[in-house]
Design a protein around this motif. Structure first.
Motif, PDB file in Angstrom:
ATOM      1  N   SER A  47       0.740  -1.419   0.048  1.00  9.76           N
ATOM      2  CA  SER A  47       0.105  -0.062   0.516  1.00  9.76           C
ATOM      3  C   SER A  47       0.606   1.426  -0.273  1.00  9.76           C
ATOM      4  CB  SER A  47      -0.731   0.006   0.973  1.00  9.76           C
ATOM      5  OG  SER A  47      -1.468  -1.324   0.872  1.00  9.76           O
ATOM      6  N   ILE A  48       1.482   1.247   1.070  1.00  6.82           N
ATOM      7  CA  ILE A  48       2.568   2.219   0.908  1.00  6.82           C
ATOM      8  C   ILE A  48       3.323   2.965  -0.559  1.00  6.82           C
ATOM      9  CG2 ILE A  48       4.502   3.207   1.892  1.00  6.82           C
ATOM     10  CD1 ILE A  48       3.864   1.845   4.328  1.00  6.82           C
ATOM     11  N   ILE A  49       4.080   0.782  -0.747  1.00  6.66           N
ATOM     12  CA  ILE A  49       4.783   1.600  -2.269  1.00  6.66           C
ATOM     13  C   ILE A  49       3.284   2.810  -3.085  1.00  6.66           C
ATOM     14  CG2 ILE A  49       6.067   0.349  -4.533  1.00  6.66           C
ATOM     15  CD1 ILE A  49       7.024  -1.639  -1.910  1.00  6.66           C
ATOM     16  N   ILE A  50       2.600   1.578  -3.152  1.00 17.02           N
ATOM     17  CA  ILE A  50       1.730   2.318  -4.739  1.00 17.02           C
ATOM     18  C   ILE A  50       0.681   3.175  -4.286  1.00 17.02           C
ATOM     19  CG2 ILE A  50      -0.742   0.692  -3.564  1.00 17.02           C
ATOM     20  CD1 ILE A  50       0.941   0.625  -7.252  1.00 17.02           C
ATOM     21  N   ARG A  51       0.351   3.879  -3.401  1.00 15.90           N
ATOM     22  CA  ARG A  51      -0.674   4.995  -3.056  1.00 15.90           C
ATOM     23  C   ARG A  51      -0.295   6.692  -4.071  1.00 15.90           C
ATOM     24  NH1 ARG A  51      -3.338   3.593   3.148  1.00 15.90           N
ATOM     25  NH2 ARG A  51      -3.987   1.269   2.515  1.00 15.90           N
ATOM     26  N   PRO A  52       0.807   6.550  -3.924  1.00 14.68           N
ATOM     27  CA  PRO A  52       0.893   8.132  -4.369  1.00 14.68           C
ATOM     28  C   PRO A  52       1.426   7.542  -6.235  1.00 14.68           C
ATOM     29  CG  PRO A  52       2.679   7.894  -3.134  1.00 14.68           C
ATOM     30  CD  PRO A  52       2.224   6.692  -2.807  1.00 14.68           C
ATOM     31  N   ILE A  53       0.863   6.910  -6.400  1.00 14.54           N
ATOM     32  CA  ILE A  53       1.752   6.798  -7.807  1.00 14.54           C
ATOM     33  C   ILE A  53      -0.672   6.258  -8.716  1.00 14.54           C
ATOM     34  CG2 ILE A  53       1.361   4.856 -10.053  1.00 14.54           C
ATOM     35  CD1 ILE A  53       4.146   3.564  -8.003  1.00 14.54           C
ATOM     36  N   VAL A  54      -1.059   5.421  -7.343  1.00 18.01           N
ATOM     37  CA  VAL A  54      -2.656   5.766  -8.106  1.00 18.01           C
ATOM     38  C   VAL A  54      -3.255   7.171  -7.690  1.00 18.01           C
ATOM     39  CG1 VAL A  54      -4.925   5.214  -7.135  1.00 18.01           C
ATOM     40  CG2 VAL A  54      -3.002   3.294  -7.077  1.00 18.01           C
ATOM     41  N   GLY A  55      -2.691   7.400  -6.717  1.00 21.63           N
ATOM     42  CA  GLY A  55      -3.206   8.681  -7.155  1.00 21.63           C
ATOM     43  C   GLY A  55      -2.940   9.715  -8.507  1.00 21.63           C
ATOM     44  N   ASN A  56      -2.031   9.733  -8.340  1.00 21.46           N
ATOM     45  CA  ASN A  56      -1.357  10.495 -10.027  1.00 21.46           C
ATOM     46  C   ASN A  56      -2.771   9.949 -11.498  1.00 21.46           C
ATOM     47  OD1 ASN A  56       0.737  12.454  -8.846  1.00 21.46           O
ATOM     48  ND2 ASN A  56       1.637  10.808  -8.368  1.00 21.46           N
ATOM     49  N   LEU A  57      -2.421   8.461 -11.173  1.00 19.64           N
ATOM     50  CA  LEU A  57      -2.902   8.149 -12.401  1.00 19.64           C
ATOM     51  C   LEU A  57      -4.062   8.406 -12.150  1.00 19.64           C
ATOM     52  CD1 LEU A  57      -2.435   5.495 -14.766  1.00 19.64           C
ATOM     53  CD2 LEU A  57      -3.548   4.066 -12.642  1.00 19.64           C
ATOM     54  N   ILE A 106      -9.110   5.506  -2.909  1.00 20.53           N
ATOM     55  CA  ILE A 106      -8.140   6.032  -3.073  1.00 20.53           C
ATOM     56  C   ILE A 106      -9.166   7.218  -4.048  1.00 20.53           C
ATOM     57  CG2 ILE A 106      -6.278   7.189  -4.169  1.00 20.53           C
ATOM     58  CD1 ILE A 106      -4.261   5.799  -2.956  1.00 20.53           C
ATOM     59  N   SER A 107      -9.545   6.010  -4.580  1.00 21.82           N
ATOM     60  CA  SER A 107     -10.533   6.312  -6.612  1.00 21.82           C
ATOM     61  C   SER A 107     -12.365   6.993  -5.895  1.00 21.82           C
ATOM     62  CB  SER A 107     -10.369   5.519  -7.244  1.00 21.82           C
ATOM     63  OG  SER A 107      -9.311   5.439  -8.031  1.00 21.82           O
ATOM     64  N   VAL A 108     -12.244   6.156  -4.841  1.00 15.72           N
ATOM     65  CA  VAL A 108     -13.720   6.341  -4.345  1.00 15.72           C
ATOM     66  C   VAL A 108     -14.272   7.978  -3.874  1.00 15.72           C
ATOM     67  CG1 VAL A 108     -15.372   5.883  -2.549  1.00 15.72           C
ATOM     68  CG2 VAL A 108     -14.258   3.607  -4.381  1.00 15.72           C
ATOM     69  N   ASP A 109     -12.881   7.818  -2.516  1.00 14.46           N
ATOM     70  CA  ASP A 109     -12.471   8.746  -1.865  1.00 14.46           C
ATOM     71  C   ASP A 109     -12.566  10.037  -3.124  1.00 14.46           C
ATOM     72  OD1 ASP A 109     -12.808   7.807   0.847  1.00 14.46           O
ATOM     73  OD2 ASP A 109     -10.387   8.015   1.112  1.00 14.46           O
ATOM     74  N   THR A 110     -11.412  10.207  -4.008  1.00 13.62           N
ATOM     75  CA  THR A 110     -11.616  11.342  -5.112  1.00 13.62           C
ATOM     76  C   THR A 110     -13.131  11.945  -6.027  1.00 13.62           C
ATOM     77  OG1 THR A 110      -9.052  10.774  -5.127  1.00 13.62           O
ATOM     78  CG2 THR A 110      -9.985  12.172  -6.830  1.00 13.62           C
ATOM     79  N   PHE A 111     -13.434  10.867  -6.227  1.00 14.66           N
ATOM     80  CA  PHE A 111     -14.693  10.294  -6.672  1.00 14.66           C
ATOM     81  C   PHE A 111     -15.888  10.979  -6.196  1.00 14.66           C
ATOM     82  CE2 PHE A 111     -18.744   9.614  -7.701  1.00 14.66           C
ATOM     83  CZ  PHE A 111     -19.127   8.938  -8.824  1.00 14.66           C
ATOM     84  N   ASP A 318      -7.415  21.042  -6.396  1.00 10.85           N
ATOM     85  CA  ASP A 318      -6.944  20.746  -7.705  1.00 10.85           C
ATOM     86  C   ASP A 318      -6.126  19.309  -7.172  1.00 10.85           C
ATOM     87  OD1 ASP A 318      -5.737  20.924 -10.288  1.00 10.85           O
ATOM     88  OD2 ASP A 318      -4.147  22.755  -9.490  1.00 10.85           O
ATOM     89  N   LYS A 319      -6.288  18.596  -8.543  1.00  8.08           N
ATOM     90  CA  LYS A 319      -4.760  17.102  -8.123  1.00  8.08           C
ATOM     91  C   LYS A 319      -5.867  16.449  -7.184  1.00  8.08           C
ATOM     92  CE  LYS A 319      -1.550  19.187 -10.611  1.00  8.08           C
ATOM     93  NZ  LYS A 319       0.094  18.945 -10.483  1.00  8.08           N
ATOM     94  N   ARG A 320      -7.301  16.352  -7.067  1.00  5.46           N
ATOM     95  CA  ARG A 320      -7.793  15.571  -5.858  1.00  5.46           C
ATOM     96  C   ARG A 320      -7.042  14.474  -5.425  1.00  5.46           C
ATOM     97  NH1 ARG A 320     -12.066  17.502  -8.686  1.00  5.46           N
ATOM     98  NH2 ARG A 320     -12.560  19.570  -8.098  1.00  5.46           N
ATOM     99  N   GLY A 321      -7.177  13.567  -6.929  1.00  5.56           N
ATOM    100  CA  GLY A 321      -6.646  12.205  -6.498  1.00  5.56           C
ATOM    101  C   GLY A 321      -5.442  12.611  -6.027  1.00  5.56           C
ATOM    102  N   ARG A 322      -4.087  12.784  -6.431  1.00  3.67           N
ATOM    103  CA  ARG A 322      -3.299  12.952  -5.319  1.00  3.67           C
ATOM    104  C   ARG A 322      -2.874  13.362  -4.254  1.00  3.67           C
ATOM    105  NH1 ARG A 322       0.988  17.260  -4.621  1.00  3.67           N
ATOM    106  NH2 ARG A 322       2.715  16.966  -5.542  1.00  3.67           N
ATOM    107  N   SER A 323      -4.378  13.816  -3.898  1.00  4.52           N
ATOM    108  CA  SER A 323      -4.259  14.907  -2.766  1.00  4.52           C
ATOM    109  C   SER A 323      -4.265  13.684  -1.957  1.00  4.52           C
ATOM    110  CB  SER A 323      -4.872  15.660  -2.915  1.00  4.52           C
ATOM    111  OG  SER A 323      -4.691  17.213  -3.063  1.00  4.52           O
ATOM    112  N   TYR A 324      -5.575  12.799  -1.744  1.00  6.78           N
ATOM    113  CA  TYR A 324      -5.916  11.246  -1.551  1.00  6.78           C
ATOM    114  C   TYR A 324      -4.859  10.171  -1.809  1.00  6.78           C
ATOM    115  CZ  TYR A 324     -10.504  13.468  -0.180  1.00  6.78           C
ATOM    116  OH  TYR A 324     -11.230  13.808   0.198  1.00  6.78           O
ATOM    117  N   GLY A 325      -4.152  10.032  -2.040  1.00 10.76           N
ATOM    118  CA  GLY A 325      -2.942   9.691  -2.651  1.00 10.76           C
ATOM    119  C   GLY A 325      -2.065   9.336  -1.779  1.00 10.76           C
ATOM    120  N   LEU A 326      -1.435  11.537  -1.918  1.00  9.07           N
ATOM    121  CA  LEU A 326      -0.545  11.389  -0.460  1.00  9.07           C
ATOM    122  C   LEU A 326      -0.557  11.213   1.035  1.00  9.07           C
ATOM    123  CD1 LEU A 326       0.792  14.805  -2.317  1.00  9.07           C
ATOM    124  CD2 LEU A 326       2.776  12.309  -1.510  1.00  9.07           C
TER     125      LEU A 326
END
Length: 390
Positions: A47-57, A106-111, A318-326
């Protein structure tokens, strides 16, 4: 919001059941205590490794894409649990589960953030919690009914077959009914964080809070068996009152935070939670513990929607996905440390000490957040006074 309802409802069926029963399930197919610890650790590490990547994606490819990937991965997890014969199946399943959880939540929170603003963000996160609670409630009833009634020689296999079907239903509703929200255009609201230094400071606070909260996560079932009752069915009943309240309270609490201020709700809620955590070792009677646990769960419902909403209030829209990823990245690191620290305290220092530690640290963190909140109000007041004098 309706398009998200079925997706979350069906994918939530196994969540509480697996969270509660997983150590027992792992032990039933031969995993030892150390291997079970590995299964929790690998979940956190991935989870630690993948989450920032998911936010940007998902900022680039869309929230629906992230939710779809998450629901598909959750479906695959059930396949590995169905086939599980030894530790390696569970290990692969937990790795996939960690990937799925990162993409999905992360996607649901951003949605939710995409379709919300400051006037209804807490209410919408409260609705999300209710949808999850409804699915978890039905899933738990199904799981424990099969487990306790000897319908088959391999009850876990039947349970995970059912959960695979409900996960497939979630995939179906994601494809059919879920809209894409990444291109919803509205005036972005600026957050309180102005630079990278303040962002790192904020993420550090999130990490510490997550560490404190996760201290008791890996030892809760063990504590109940050692100090409340060893009967697994009686332990299950301890959680029923809180589960019922979770079916209708989160939306109301979320609306309350939208109306009266999310920062205040978080501060008050965390303070009460800290006091209640300290009281746990003094309530080892079955019914007194049930009452206390229900109070704790209600308080967490009270401030959780506000806490989820604050992420965007602080970071900005702005950049909500990245915010929740971080945010998820920081909470993942804190959680991983908290699991290890809580287990060590429980095993080597004292069963009750871990709850005292959690309560005291949560109290200190609440007072620190209160200080920052008051300081922020003073700064804003000074800025407003300066503007009016010009």
């Amino acid at each position: 919001m309706r398009g998200l309802y079925n997706t979350i409802y069906f994918i939530s069926f196994p969540l509480s059941f697996i969270g509660f029963i997983f150590p027992i399930y792992a032990s039933s197919i031969g995993a030892n205590v150390i291997q079970i610890g590995y299964l929790y650790s690998i979940f956190s590490i991935i989870s630690i490794i993948i989450r920032p990547i998911v936010g940007n994606l998902i900022d680039k490819r869309g929230r629906k894409t992230g939710i779809l990937i998450g629901t598909i991965l959750y479906t695959v997890v059930n396949v590995f649990f169905i086939m599980a014969r030894d530790f390696k199946y569970l290990l692969i399943g937990r790795i996939i589960q960690s990937l799925g959880a990162s993409f999905l939540w992360i996607s649901v929170d951003t949605f939710i953030s995409d379709i919300s603003d400051k006037t209804n963000r807490g209410q919408n996160f409260g609705l999300l919690d209710q949808w999850m609670a409804k699915g978890e409630w039905i899933g738990s009833i199904i799981g424990f009914t099969i487990l306790y009634n000897n319908f088959t020689d391999n009850p876990f296999r039947l349970i995970f077959i059912i959960f695979m079907v409900t996960s497939l239903a979630s995939v179906y509703y994601t494809i059919k009914n879920l809209p894409e929200t990444v291109n919803i255009k509205k005036g972005y609201e600026e957050g309180n964080i102005k630079n990278k230094k303040e962002l790192k400071y904020f993420l550090g606070i999130i990490g510490v809070i997550s560490l404190i909260i996760s201290l008791t996560a890996p030892i809760y079932l063990l504590y109940l068996q050692e100090h409340i009752t060893y009967d697994l069915s009686l332990i299950t009943f301890l959680f029923i009152p809180a589960s019922i309240l979770a079916l209708f309270l989160p939306k109301r609490f979320g609306s309350f935070s939208d109306k009266y201020g999310r920062e205040k709700i978080v501060i008050v809620g965390m303070f009460i939670n800290a006091i209640l955590q300290i009281l746990i070792p003094f309530n080892k009677g079955y019914y007194s513990f049930m009452i206390l646990y229900t109070l704790i769960s209600t308080i967490v419902m009270f401030y959780s929607p506000a806490f989820s909403s604050l992420i965007i209030d602080f970071v900005g829209e702005d950049k909500r996905g990245r915010s929740y990823g971080l945010y998820s990245f920081a909470s993942g690191i804190g959680g991983a440390i908290g699991y290890t620290a809580g287990s060590y305290i429980y095993e080597n220092i004292g069963n009750d000490i871990v709850f005292y530690t959690k309560g005291v640290l949560l109290l200190v963190m609440t007072l620190f957040i209160c200080y920052l909140y008051i300081k922020n109000i003073r700064v804003k007041t000074e800025i407003e006074i300066t503007r009016t004098m010009r």
